[in-house]
Design a protein around this motif. Structure first.
Motif, short mmCIF file in Angstrom:
data_model
loop_
_atom_site.label_atom_id
_atom_site.label_comp_id
_atom_site.label_asym_id
_atom_site.label_seq_id
_atom_site.Cartn_x
_atom_site.Cartn_y
_atom_site.Cartn_z
N ARG A 1 -116.86 -21.54 11.45
CA ARG A 1 -117.77 -20.83 10.52
C ARG A 1 -117.65 -21.38 9.10
O ARG A 1 -117.49 -20.62 8.13
N SER B 1 -120.35 -27.00 12.26
CA SER B 1 -120.53 -26.26 13.52
C SER B 1 -120.88 -27.15 14.70
O SER B 1 -120.50 -26.87 15.82
N LYS B 2 -121.68 -28.17 14.48
CA LYS B 2 -122.11 -29.03 15.58
C LYS B 2 -121.21 -30.26 15.70
O LYS B 2 -121.02 -30.80 16.78
N ALA C 1 -123.85 -22.97 7.93
CA ALA C 1 -125.11 -23.39 7.31
C ALA C 1 -126.12 -22.25 7.28
O ALA C 1 -126.95 -22.16 6.38
N ASP D 1 -131.54 -29.42 5.52
CA ASP D 1 -130.48 -28.98 6.44
C ASP D 1 -129.88 -30.20 7.13
O ASP D 1 -130.53 -30.85 7.93
N ASN E 1 -133.64 -29.86 14.75
CA ASN E 1 -133.51 -28.83 15.79
C ASN E 1 -134.85 -28.12 15.86
O ASN E 1 -135.28 -27.56 14.86
N SER F 1 -122.71 -28.32 7.51
CA SER F 1 -121.88 -27.47 8.36
C SER F 1 -121.03 -28.37 9.27
O SER F 1 -121.42 -29.50 9.56
#
Ligand SMILES: Cc1ncc(COP(=O)(O)O)c(C=O)c1O
Length: 453
Positions: free
Chosen positions: A295, A287-288, A162, A257, A234, A285
């Protein structure tokens, strides 16, 4: 940037040099930049020239400023950390600066095994998919479809996370001096992304009560772009209520986001923002929700904007690795971004972290977020940067509040992720309490800020 430097114990010149040193250590005063003359800084701070002169001399003595005859002092770092700090960021240090979960090992192994079986399909082609592989674009489009947001695959461009998506959009949509509306606090690398293209962040507070629609509308009228994190924001963990989403009609292009969307811990996932604002440019994304090491991220936008983004991208990279894309497509198609076991683990870690705060730092206030991976903790005193600089001496690294804002804001805050096992979280908070006590006794730290995510 100096914020509340006048508060606190000790002589004024020491408080000033301490605060300047912290600005150097956490990168807000970049290396090589020049400081104002003693006279100018004294005037700007309404303090005496003697105070500024003494503060500058301390910084020179400790290696944080370089001086030359008839030139202004420039920022530097000491050549070697003092001996007592050399081994203190050892592997035993607990890292609370990264807000990212470890990999789900078996699930990842299985997805990569399937991806390797599928890989030969791609061998006859060159492997540079400008928008991403068809498999992953379809899987991401289906992810939106399952969230009741119809999305054709040609509205998706795959990126390397992201952060990459945001950087590509910033380079495509912004020019120097443009204003960018941001949540305040917000994700630190987003601030960096915007300042890197020489845009000017226009901060709109995300208060403990949430987003202020009127302020967002007013700010958007003078902004060229808005960047919001409505889903388990975040660092605060807040989720924008549906009523606010429905009411928002921002006058500028809006990047949403959705990195944390699938991490709802107390109820249903939020509706896609673009359901209410169809022109929203969404970034996402895994990623979390799965693992940062993949990636993989994406942009959801119109094909014409994606074409522009893709043109921008050619200047720095030519695509995303195929195997990772195939594995991520498998994971998305198996709905692995919302694993009940992972969400349950996050819930119990969140509770353990809050329990540890109650036990060891009872004056710290940390509301319970409904999702995401972080608490936004508030201390009674503005000690955040100093705490971050000393915490590694006590075996823990943290991300100080001002990294999540502009203008030195959030000195009372730190972000605390709950992505580690409960025992480690509890240990980390015990160590943080020791660091806070050391600060109160007058100790100072010299650690540079840890990388954050
Ligand atoms: C809100 C937000 N956006 C973007 C990112 C970057 O994500 P990625 O690892 O996909 O680049 C993060 C990671 O911490 C994040 O919290």
């Amino acid at each position: 940037m100096l914020g509340t430097w006048q508060e606190g114990p000790g002589p004024a010149h020491q408080r000033l040099s301490d605060r300047l040193r912290l600005l150097v250590l956490d990168g807000r005063l970049s290396l090589g930049s020049t400081l104002p003359s003693e006279r100018d800084l004294a005037t700007a701070l309404s303090t005496s020239r003697t105070t500024v002169g003494a503060a500058y001399r301390t910084l020179v003595d400790h290696g944080y400023l370089a001086t030359r005859a008839r030139a202004r002092a420039t920022v530097r770092l000491p050549d070697d950390p003092p001996p007592e700090h050399r081994s203190s960021t050892s592997s035993a240090t607990i890292d609370l600066s990264f807000a990212a979960p470890p990999a789900p090992v078996e699930i990842l192994h299985a997805a990569f095994a399937t991806a390797l079986e599928q890989l030969p399909r791609h061998f006859e082609r060159h492997g540079y998919d400008r928008y991403g592989t068809a498999e992953l674009r379809e899987a991401v489009a289906d992810w939106y479809q399952r969230r009741a947001l119809p999305t054709p695959p040609d509205h998706i461009l795959i990126t390397n996370g992201a952060q990459h998506a945001l950087a590509l959009l910033a380079r495509t949509l912004l020019s120097p001096r443009d204003r960018v509306l941001i949540d305040h606090p917000t994700y630190p690398h987003a601030i960096r992304t915007f300042t890197e293209v020489r845009a000017r962040p226009l901060a709109v507070a995300v208060a403990p009560s949430g987003w202020d629609t009127a302020q967002l509308h007013a700010a958007a009228r003078t902004a060229s772009l808005a960047y919001l994190i409505p889903d388990f924001h975040n660092p605060t963990g807040l989720c924008m209520p549906t009523s606010v989403r429905q009411a928002l009609r921002l006058a500028c292009p809006t990047v949403i986001d959705e990195t944390m969307t699938d991490l709802a811990l107390d109820g249903a996932s939020p509706e896609p923002f673009a359901l209410h604002m169809p022109t929203a440019i969404s970034i996402g994304s895994v990623s979390k929700s799965i693992w940062g090491g993949l990636r993989i991220g994406w942009i959801r936008a119109t094909p014409s904007l994606l074409e522009r983004v893709q043109q921008t991208r050619l200047a720095t990279d030519l695509g995303t690795p195929v195997v990772e894309q195939l594995a991520t497509a498998v994971l998305l198609n198996e709905h692995q971004t919302k694993r009940p076991s992972a969400l349950q683990q996050l819930r119990s870690q969140r509770d353990a972290l809050r329990q540890a705060l109650t036990e060891h730092l009872p004056d710290v206030h940390a509301p319970r977020p409904a999702g995401g991976v972080t608490l936004w903790a508030t201390f009674p005193e503005p000690i955040s940067s100093r705490l971050a600089a000393i915490a590694p001496d006590h075996g823990v690294t943290i991300a100080a509040g001002p990294r999540f804002g502009i203008g030195g804001a959030f000195e009372r805050n730190i972000r605390l992720p709950y992505t580690l096992p409960p025992r480690q979280l509890s240990q980390a908070i015990r160590r943080l309490a020791q660091a806070e006590q050391a600060l109160a006794r007058g100790a100072t730290g010299t650690h540079r800020p840890a990388p954050v995510a």
